[in-house]
Scaffold this motif. Structure first.
Motif, PDB file in Angstrom:
ATOM      1  N   GLU A 168       0.842  -1.207   0.000  1.00 19.31           N
ATOM      2  CA  GLU A 168       0.000   0.000   0.000  1.00 19.31           C
ATOM      3  C   GLU A 168       0.875   1.253   0.000  1.00 19.31           C
ATOM      4  OE1 GLU A 168      -3.076   0.224  -0.539  1.00 19.31           O
ATOM      5  OE2 GLU A 168      -4.117  -1.564   0.184  1.00 19.31           O
ATOM      6  N   ASN A 169       1.960   1.213   0.766  1.00 16.76           N
ATOM      7  CA  ASN A 169       2.871   2.358   0.816  1.00 16.76           C
ATOM      8  C   ASN A 169       3.567   2.586  -0.519  1.00 16.76           C
ATOM      9  OD1 ASN A 169       2.270   2.971   3.470  1.00 16.76           O
ATOM     10  ND2 ASN A 169       3.943   1.727   4.312  1.00 16.76           N
ATOM     11  N   GLU A 170       3.971   1.484  -1.168  1.00 17.15           N
ATOM     12  CA  GLU A 170       4.605   1.593  -2.490  1.00 17.15           C
ATOM     13  C   GLU A 170       3.627   2.214  -3.488  1.00 17.15           C
ATOM     14  OE1 GLU A 170       6.104  -1.528  -5.766  1.00 17.15           O
ATOM     15  OE2 GLU A 170       7.237  -1.708  -3.899  1.00 17.15           O
ATOM     16  N   ALA A 171       2.349   1.802  -3.387  1.00 17.02           N
ATOM     17  CA  ALA A 171       1.314   2.343  -4.276  1.00 17.02           C
ATOM     18  C   ALA A 171       1.120   3.845  -4.017  1.00 17.02           C
ATOM     19  CB  ALA A 171       0.000   1.590  -4.066  1.00 17.02           C
ATOM     20  N   LYS A 172       1.162   4.243  -2.734  1.00 18.05           N
ATOM     21  CA  LYS A 172       0.991   5.660  -2.377  1.00 18.05           C
ATOM     22  C   LYS A 172       2.156   6.506  -2.901  1.00 18.05           C
ATOM     23  CE  LYS A 172      -1.854   4.854   1.707  1.00 18.05           C
ATOM     24  NZ  LYS A 172      -1.845   4.696   3.184  1.00 18.05           N
ATOM     25  N   VAL A 173       3.362   5.948  -2.855  1.00 17.12           N
ATOM     26  CA  VAL A 173       4.542   6.654  -3.378  1.00 17.12           C
ATOM     27  C   VAL A 173       4.388   6.868  -4.886  1.00 17.12           C
ATOM     28  CG1 VAL A 173       7.028   6.452  -3.839  1.00 17.12           C
ATOM     29  CG2 VAL A 173       6.123   5.901  -1.565  1.00 17.12           C
ATOM     30  N   ILE A 231       4.099   0.386 -12.842  1.00 18.12           N
ATOM     31  CA  ILE A 231       4.473  -0.872 -12.170  1.00 18.12           C
ATOM     32  C   ILE A 231       5.759  -1.395 -12.806  1.00 18.12           C
ATOM     33  CG2 ILE A 231       3.721  -3.207 -11.501  1.00 18.12           C
ATOM     34  CD1 ILE A 231       1.987  -0.969 -10.321  1.00 18.12           C
ATOM     35  N   LYS A 232       6.873  -1.176 -12.133  1.00 17.95           N
ATOM     36  CA  LYS A 232       8.165  -1.588 -12.681  1.00 17.95           C
ATOM     37  C   LYS A 232       8.418  -3.066 -12.404  1.00 17.95           C
ATOM     38  CE  LYS A 232       8.953   2.545 -14.119  1.00 17.95           C
ATOM     39  NZ  LYS A 232       8.698   2.816 -15.558  1.00 17.95           N
ATOM     40  N   GLU A 233       8.961  -3.740 -13.415  1.00 20.67           N
ATOM     41  CA  GLU A 233       9.201  -5.184 -13.283  1.00 20.67           C
ATOM     42  C   GLU A 233      10.142  -5.472 -12.112  1.00 20.67           C
ATOM     43  OE1 GLU A 233       9.598  -8.897 -16.247  1.00 20.67           O
ATOM     44  OE2 GLU A 233      10.976  -7.265 -16.644  1.00 20.67           O
ATOM     45  N   GLY A 234       9.740  -6.438 -11.267  1.00 26.18           N
ATOM     46  CA  GLY A 234      10.549  -6.845 -10.127  1.00 26.18           C
ATOM     47  C   GLY A 234      10.230  -6.103  -8.844  1.00 26.18           C
ATOM     48  N   SER A 235       9.441  -5.013  -8.941  1.00 25.65           N
ATOM     49  CA  SER A 235       9.064  -4.263  -7.728  1.00 25.65           C
ATOM     50  C   SER A 235       8.121  -5.111  -6.882  1.00 25.65           C
ATOM     51  CB  SER A 235       8.386  -2.949  -8.104  1.00 25.65           C
ATOM     52  OG  SER A 235       7.136  -3.205  -8.722  1.00 25.65           O
ATOM     53  N   LEU A 236       7.918  -4.686  -5.635  1.00 24.04           N
ATOM     54  CA  LEU A 236       7.031  -5.406  -4.722  1.00 24.04           C
ATOM     55  C   LEU A 236       5.622  -5.529  -5.298  1.00 24.04           C
ATOM     56  CD1 LEU A 236       7.589  -6.616  -1.893  1.00 24.04           C
ATOM     57  CD2 LEU A 236       6.531  -4.581  -0.909  1.00 24.04           C
ATOM     58  N   LEU A 237       5.114  -4.417  -5.849  1.00 17.97           N
ATOM     59  CA  LEU A 237       3.761  -4.427  -6.430  1.00 17.97           C
ATOM     60  C   LEU A 237       3.691  -5.302  -7.674  1.00 17.97           C
ATOM     61  CD1 LEU A 237       2.358  -0.800  -6.111  1.00 17.97           C
ATOM     62  CD2 LEU A 237       1.392  -2.882  -5.160  1.00 17.97           C
ATOM     63  N   ASP A 238       4.786  -5.304  -8.446  1.00 16.53           N
ATOM     64  CA  ASP A 238       4.823  -6.154  -9.642  1.00 16.53           C
ATOM     65  C   ASP A 238       4.772  -7.626  -9.253  1.00 16.53           C
ATOM     66  OD1 ASP A 238       5.247  -6.618 -12.534  1.00 16.53           O
ATOM     67  OD2 ASP A 238       7.132  -7.484 -11.854  1.00 16.53           O
ATOM     68  N   GLU A 240       3.429  -8.865  -6.552  1.00 14.97           N
ATOM     69  CA  GLU A 240       2.077  -9.164  -6.055  1.00 14.97           C
ATOM     70  C   GLU A 240       1.068  -9.242  -7.197  1.00 14.97           C
ATOM     71  OE1 GLU A 240      -1.008 -10.021  -3.328  1.00 14.97           O
ATOM     72  OE2 GLU A 240       1.177 -10.193  -3.211  1.00 14.97           O
ATOM     73  N   ALA A 241       1.196  -8.323  -8.168  1.00 19.18           N
ATOM     74  CA  ALA A 241       0.298  -8.342  -9.334  1.00 19.18           C
ATOM     75  C   ALA A 241       0.479  -9.645 -10.112  1.00 19.18           C
ATOM     76  CB  ALA A 241       0.577  -7.146 -10.237  1.00 19.18           C
ATOM     77  N   TYR A 242       1.736 -10.076 -10.269  1.00 20.99           N
ATOM     78  CA  TYR A 242       2.017 -11.348 -10.952  1.00 20.99           C
ATOM     79  C   TYR A 242       1.421 -12.520 -10.179  1.00 20.99           C
ATOM     80  CZ  TYR A 242       4.607 -15.420 -12.646  1.00 20.99           C
ATOM     81  OH  TYR A 242       4.930 -16.667 -13.134  1.00 20.99           O
ATOM     82  N   SER A 243       1.566 -12.500  -8.851  1.00 21.97           N
ATOM     83  CA  SER A 243       1.035 -13.572  -8.014  1.00 21.97           C
ATOM     84  C   SER A 243      -0.478 -13.689  -8.178  1.00 21.97           C
ATOM     85  CB  SER A 243       1.384 -13.311  -6.548  1.00 21.97           C
ATOM     86  OG  SER A 243       0.764 -14.249  -5.712  1.00 21.97           O
ATOM     87  N   ARG A 244      -1.161 -12.556  -8.194  1.00 15.82           N
ATOM     88  CA  ARG A 244      -2.629 -12.553  -8.348  1.00 15.82           C
ATOM     89  C   ARG A 244      -3.011 -12.823  -9.807  1.00 15.82           C
ATOM     90  NH1 ARG A 244      -5.413  -8.412  -4.193  1.00 15.82           N
ATOM     91  NH2 ARG A 244      -3.964  -8.692  -2.456  1.00 15.82           N
ATOM     92  N   ALA A 245      -2.312 -12.164 -10.720  1.00 16.36           N
ATOM     93  CA  ALA A 245      -2.437 -12.332 -12.182  1.00 16.36           C
ATOM     94  C   ALA A 245      -3.752 -11.828 -12.774  1.00 16.36           C
ATOM     95  CB  ALA A 245      -2.201 -13.788 -12.604  1.00 16.36           C
TER      96      ALA A 245
END
Length: 646
Positions: A168-173, A231-238, A240-245
């Motif tokens: 959530e913090n990464e998304a806010k940044v 959403i940069k490849e390898g970032s925390l959000l990336d 998580e997005a890949y995990s959910r897909a």
């Protein structure tokens, strides 16, 4: 053909996965044998569905193999979801996934209530007891409640619900920076642009722009949210997005692939705001001929958000906001549809079951939503974009294959055994299928059944005969759409496959211009693994959405218990008939033993039943009248009583 292993009369040992029926007896498949080993009810030795077991087996009467479980090598799981019933000094967790219920001592039931839906963990199973003992790990709430059913389903399917604080913090940044690299983008902000989406949508993936160039030529822009920019490849959000897909769409609730501050705000192509997009812009004439293509990054500003109903009203009434532009797009979409059908595409439009909900998300009314011209307008321009982008990557200027690596949406030919089965099933109903001209014949059949009671049943049969579409780097084309090249590019807010497609396209567009570009191409094995993961997660999402829809249907239909309805026979088993209730497009079940007019048995061909005395036959697709006897939320089942045929 493989040779079957020779077996001794007694004491053959082997290892396999066990399948246990609701009645308690089981089967174990052993490599090298065509038939499974039968395990009697009293010989399962505390094994549970899906466990890896060691068995001892022998030939019985020279025909079938029978055995017993010696030991459990590995449990599939020791955690189960069920409904807790509290008795005087113990609790019982009833569940539908395994053949036994789980006992919980009363002292371990603090903060638990009767009829709670719970996650229980098996702790022990003494030999002398028929049932295992467990402890409650998580309480979801009272069974049948909206939030309870969603949270328990997500737990069962191991789907993430909330994002961690770090994410959530990464998304806010990302949101606070709002980097606008306008310099490198084509500026489309002054071109008339709008979105068309469902009424309650918040994640606007796509927008359309239109500009008249001459009396018979238009510039059309299909603008897709530039999610990969943020959403940069390898970032925390990336990760998580890949995990959910994929995002998951329940009735009344969305489990997003990205945090809502991104999916519903920064990345969403909202009106009156500057937004970054990845676009396909093309010139097209009134005959639907594409004269020029352009692919690249843009900045847009949507002038207006429309709902599908608003656009449909404008098309029907031939007046309203942006009428001329919308009607032009509508006419062009009709040409695109005709071109696809001429090229051999299948035209299968499904009716979707929808609900109106009250404030507590209880279903208060049901309606059936059909695709209208507004839906088709958007669909055609998205299909065109997905096709043209994959062609752009896959083909050289001279039309030869480029051999560039890409992620494709592929769809194989149908299973012809299933096609022949459909042919047999529909013939008693007066329909025909020409297997030599299959696509043309299927489209003709779909026209014939439109509006008929058996429409839903036959459409489902056609769908089940089709291969499952999936993602792959190995292109085989798309059978249903009749496209040689096809990808998914148009929904990156809710599909990770589209983010992959964006990254790869941007790499090919910029690799010769910017040698220092941060994105590096990976191996084909890397992208194939990602493709497979996205396909698996998509199937999982479909299953969980379908299961939740069934819960909502059962919950809604409870108010009609005791009433009579018409239905269409959709399936048979040895002990039951499945019937699609026409008013609700919801499947219920009649037990063969409960049919009073005769004693019915399944015909050997598996798609009809026959009465033992009167010899009356019922086929798939026959219309019957039934009475709604029970709508059981615990089992997600609708039980019907047979009244008569129609």
């Amino acid at each position: 053909m493989k040779k079957e292993r020779k077996i001794k009369k007694y004491n053959n040992l082997s290892i396999g996965w066990i399948r246990i029926t609701n009645h308690g007896y089981a089967f174990v498949h052993i490599n090298g044998f065509q038939k499974d080993v039968f395990i009697p009810k009293n010989k399962t030795n505390r094994a549970l569905e899906g466990d890896l077991v060691e068995i001892k087996f022998y030939m019985k009467k020279g025909i079938k193999m029978e055995g017993e479980v010696l030991k459990i090598i590995k449990r599939k799981t020791n955690k189960f979801i069920g409904i807790l019933k509290i008795h005087n000094n113990y609790g019982i967790v009833y569940n539908t996934n395994i053949h036994v219920n789980i006992l919980v001592p009363i002292q371990k039931l603090e903060k638990c209530h009767h009829n709670d839906k719970v996650l229980v963990q098996i702790e022990s199973w003494p030999k002398k007891f028929k049932n295992p003992f467990g402890k409650i790990v998580k309480v979801f709430g009272s069974y049948g409640e909206y939030k309870t059913e969603i949270s328990s389903l997500l737990e069962e399917y191991e789907i993430s619900y909330k994002f961690s604080k770090k994410m959530e913090n990464e998304a806010k940044v990302i949101f606070s920076k709002k980097v606008m690299d306008i310099r490198l983008r084509r500026d489309m902000r002054k071109v008339k642009t709008f979105t068309i989406d469902p009424l309650n949508a918040k994640d606007f993936d796509d927008a359309l722009s239109i500009r008249k160039l001459s009396y018979d030529t238009w510039e059309i822009g299909v603008h897709i949210s530039d999610v990969s920019h943020y959403i940069k490849e390898g970032s925390l959000l990336d990760q998580e997005a890949y995990s959910r897909a994929t995002s998951i769409y329940f009735v009344g609730e969305v489990i997003p692939m990205l945090p809502k501050i991104l999916s519903n705000n920064l990345c969403s192509l909202q009106p009156k705001k500057d937004k970054l997009s990845f676009s396909y812009i093309f010139n097209i004439n009134r005959k639907g001929k594409i004269l020029k293509n352009w692919f690249g990054k843009t900045i847009i500003r949507s002038d207006r958000k429309f709902t599908y109903d608003e656009v449909q009203s404008i098309i029907d009434k031939k007046k309203g906001d942006y009428y001329e532009d919308i009607y032009t797009l509508f006419l062009l979409s009709k040409i695109l549809i005709q071109n696809r059908l001429k090229n051999g595409a299948l035209f299968l439009e499904r009716v979707e079951v929808k609900f109106h909900l009250d404030k507590k998300n209880n279903p208060i009314s049901l309606y059936l939503e059909k695709n209208n011209d507004a839906h088709r307008l958007i669909e055609e321009f998205m299909l065109l974009t997905n096709q043209k982008i994959s062609e752009f990557v896959s083909l050289n200027l001279d039309g030869g294959t480029s051999k560039k690596l890409y992620i494709y949406r592929i769809h194989d030919k149908p299973d012809f055994q299933k096609i022949f089965l459909i042919k047999k099933i529909i013939e008693p109903l007066g329909y025909f299928l020409d297997t030599k001209n299959l696509k043309t014949s299927i489209n003709h059949l779909l026209k014939q059944i439109k509006g008929k009671p058996e429409q839903n049943m036959i459409e489902n049969l056609i769908l089940r005969s089709m291969s499952k579409a999936k993602y792959s780097t190995r292109n085989i084309g798309h059978y249903g759409l009749s496209f040689i090249y096809y990808t998914h590019f148009t929904s990156p807010i809710r599909r990770y496959s589209d983010i992959i497609a964006h990254r790869l396209l941007y790499y090919y567009l910029t690799k010769d211009k910017n040698k220092n570009e941060e994105y590096k191409l990976k191996t084909i094995e890397f992208y194939e693994k990602q493709s497979h993961h996205c396909s698996c997660k998509e199937r999982l999402a479909i299953d969980v959405e379908r299961e939740f829809l069934k819960y909502m249907q059962v919950k809604y239909i409870r108010q009609f218990v005791g009433e009579e309805f018409y239905g269409i026979i959709t399936g048979f088993t040895n002990w039951s008939v499945y019937i699609d209730l026409l008013l609700f497009q919801t499947e219920g079940m009649v037990r063969l033993n409960d049919i009073k007019e005769d004693s019915y048995v399944l015909n050997s061909n598996d798609y009809s039943i026959i009465g033992k005395k009167k010899r009356k036959i019922y086929h798939l697709g026959d219309k019957v009248k039934v009475k709604l006897m029970d709508a059981n939320i615990e089992k997600n089942q609708i039980i019907l009583d047979w009244i008569d045929d129609v």
